[in-house]
Design a protein around this motif. Structure first.
Motif, PDB file in Angstrom:
ATOM      1  N   THR A   1     109.475 -14.599  -0.104  1.00 42.83           N
ATOM      2  CA  THR A   1     110.749 -14.688  -0.808  1.00 42.83           C
ATOM      3  C   THR A   1     111.321 -13.278  -0.928  1.00 42.83           C
ATOM      4  O   THR A   1     110.649 -12.368  -1.427  1.00 42.83           O
ATOM      5  CB  THR A   1     110.575 -15.295  -2.206  1.00 42.83           C
TER       6      THR A   1
ATOM      7  N   GLU B   1     114.216 -10.624  -2.289  1.00 44.52           N
ATOM      8  CA  GLU B   1     115.285 -10.288  -3.235  1.00 44.52           C
ATOM      9  C   GLU B   1     115.611  -8.800  -3.028  1.00 44.52           C
ATOM     10  O   GLU B   1     115.080  -7.930  -3.708  1.00 44.52           O
ATOM     11  CB  GLU B   1     114.852 -10.546  -4.680  1.00 44.52           C
TER      12      GLU B   1
ATOM     13  N   ALA C   1     102.303 -17.795  -1.915  1.00 44.51           N
ATOM     14  CA  ALA C   1     103.622 -17.161  -1.934  1.00 44.51           C
ATOM     15  C   ALA C   1     103.514 -15.643  -1.956  1.00 44.51           C
ATOM     16  O   ALA C   1     102.589 -15.071  -2.538  1.00 44.51           O
ATOM     17  CB  ALA C   1     104.426 -17.637  -3.151  1.00 44.51           C
TER      18      ALA C   1
ATOM     19  N   THR D   1     106.321 -12.230  -2.499  1.00 49.95           N
ATOM     20  CA  THR D   1     107.665 -11.851  -2.923  1.00 49.95           C
ATOM     21  C   THR D   1     107.936 -10.404  -2.505  1.00 49.95           C
ATOM     22  O   THR D   1     107.123  -9.509  -2.758  1.00 49.95           O
ATOM     23  CB  THR D   1     107.823 -11.971  -4.451  1.00 49.95           C
TER      24      THR D   1
ATOM     25  N   THR E   1     110.838  -7.481  -2.986  1.00 51.15           N
ATOM     26  CA  THR E   1     112.055  -7.080  -3.702  1.00 51.15           C
ATOM     27  C   THR E   1     112.365  -5.618  -3.388  1.00 51.15           C
ATOM     28  O   THR E   1     111.457  -4.791  -3.217  1.00 51.15           O
ATOM     29  CB  THR E   1     111.888  -7.237  -5.222  1.00 51.15           C
TER      30      THR E   1
END
Length: 473
Positions: free
Chosen positions: A353, A355, A386, A388, A390
């Motif tokens: 994911t 960002e 998962a 992430t 960023t």
């Protein structure tokens, strides 16, 4: 090398001796000039006092032949026409005054030598006597010589004018002996000619010894460095003198350099040994599969051969990048968007994911992209479900954070994982193709870009890697 140290001592000794010699010559010249000036002034004052004594007699109207003249000093009385009218009795020769004459000339009118021409006693008593006068102003000085009673000497002459009434303007020349001045100057000069060479010899000797002692620790450092070079034993250290001066600081810096060099060499040796070990496995596996394929084509595992080749290629690329980083390759100063680069590196990874906000950094886009790839690969191997990624600006920094929901990294291992060829899980890392170089490469790239790479605990409980790079201005 010994000649080099000898020349240093020689140059230091020569330089110090020349400086002292120039200082001594200058000081000696100043002393001689001052001494001569003072003694000349004393001789001039003595001559002026003698002349003023005669001037006082002439101003009082005393006859020439009745003047009380100093027989030990040359004295002349000269009229306005330059004629000698009175002189010291023992004066035989004189120079440096208005006239070289030493015998007074007879004066007409009964005002000269006192030898009257009339029969009257009163005329005889008044011969050579004039009216009272007054002392003039403006004493002048000059140098000359004179011979008195067979002895010649140099004198400082004072010329004092006097208005002698009806005898007109007279000038009295009196000399002050320069024997004391010449004797003192000669004595001082002799002392200097004898003392200065001795003093220069002492200065040269002391400078030679002091310089030799000061350079002795340097020779010790040189000798130890030569021994280290010959033995290739980087564990040895040069001696550090207890003087706390520049030589001691040189020894400390040399030891620090040796320590850094030893660390670098040991690191390089470990790197070569580990690289050889890591390369041996895929090469051996690939060779075995090819040999089996040659003997039994039906048993050739093409997928395994391709996998080993890719693994070998990846390892070679990692080793090449580490070699360039160790060689001090500069990352450059190209500007690029770290947010866009993060989205590009995460593209195609379904478990990631992203960002990422736009933020400009400077350096090598390829190397920073390699850091993000290594961090994402590491997170993917250890995450449960998962990952992430960023990117955010934070003051003067841009922070790229990669978090996973795996088991995380124990606090005791959070620095060790950045060492080369370190794998916390040997079996799983080898099966996955990891050689323990990804995080080491990522840390080196971050440091060479002026940033940092650290690991902590993610909110989901896994590992959180934070790459901090300076924001491009």
């Amino acid at each position: 090398m010994r000649r080099t140290f000898g020349s240093v001592r020689s140059r230091a000794t020569l330089g110090a001796t020349l400086v002292v010699a120039v200082a001594l010559v200058a000081a000696g010249a100043a002393v001689l000039l001052s001494l001569r000036s003072n003694l000349m002034e004393q001789a001039g004052n003595e001559a002026q006092r003698t002349a003023q004594n005669v001037v006082a007699q002439l101003a009082a109207g005393k006859a020439y032949d009745q003047l009380d003249l100093d027989d030990e000093s040359p004295v002349q009385v000269v009229d306005d026409n330059g004629t000698l009218v009175a002189a010291s009795d023992e004066l035989e020769r004189i120079s440096g005054t208005a006239t070289d004459a030493v015998k007074p000339q007879p004066q007409s009118g009964g005002t000269g030598t006192g030898a009257g021409t009339g029969d009257d006693d009163d005329d005889a008593d008044d011969s050579g006597r004039g009216e009272a006068g007054e002392i003039g102003e403006g004493t002048e000085f000059g140098d000359g010589s004179a011979t008195i009673d067979g002895e010649s000497a140099d004198y400082r002459f004072a010329a004092v004018p006097v208005e002698a009434g009806d005898r007109g303007r007279l000038t009295v020349y009196a000399g002050g002996s320069l024997d004391a001045e010449q004797s003192a100057v000669n004595t001082a000069l002799t002392v200097m000619l004898i003392g200065f060479p001795l003093l220069l010899g002492v200065v040269a000797g002391v400078t030679w010894l002091v310089t030799r002692r000061a350079l002795r620790p340097v020779e010790g450092i040189r000798g130890e460095m030569a021994a280290i070079t010959a033995s290739e034993d980087l564990a040895r250290r040069v001696p550090v003198p207890g003087t706390h001066d520049e030589v001691a600081r040189l020894a400390l810096t040399t030891n620090e350099t040796l320590a850094a060099l030893q660390t670098s060499v040991e690191r390089q040796r470990r790197f070569v040994a580990d690289a050889s070990h890591e390369l041996r496995s895929p090469i051996a596996s690939l060779r075995t599969q090819l040999e089996v394929g040659v003997a039994h084509p039906e048993l050739l595992d093409l997928d395994g051969a391709v996998e080993d080749t890719v693994r070998l290629q990846s390892l070679a690329a990692d080793l090449l990048l580490l070699a360039r980083l160790d060689a001090g390759e500069r990352p450059g100063d190209a500007r690029f968007d770290l947010g866009a680069l993060a989205r590009e590196q995460a593209e195609g990874r379904v478990e990631v994911t992203v960002e990422a906000r736009s933020a400009q950094v400077a350096g090598s886009r390829g190397q920073v992209g390699r850091v993000l790839t290594n961090l994402l690969d590491n997170a993917a191997r250890h995450a449960r479900s998962a990952v992430t990624l960023t990117v955010r600006p934070e003051g003067e920094w841009v922070v790229a954070a990669v978090a996973d929901d795996g088991a995380g990294v124990a606090e005791a291992d959070r620095e060790r994982i950045f060492e080369r060829f370190v794998r916390l899980d040997e079996a799983r890392s080898r099966d996955d193709g990891g050689a323990g170089l990804g995080l080491a490469i990522a840390r080196d790239v971050a440091v060479r870009h002026g940033g940092t790479l650290t690991v902590g605990r993610a909110p989901a409980g896994g590992a959180l890697f934070e790459l901090r790079l300076p924001q491009a201005q």
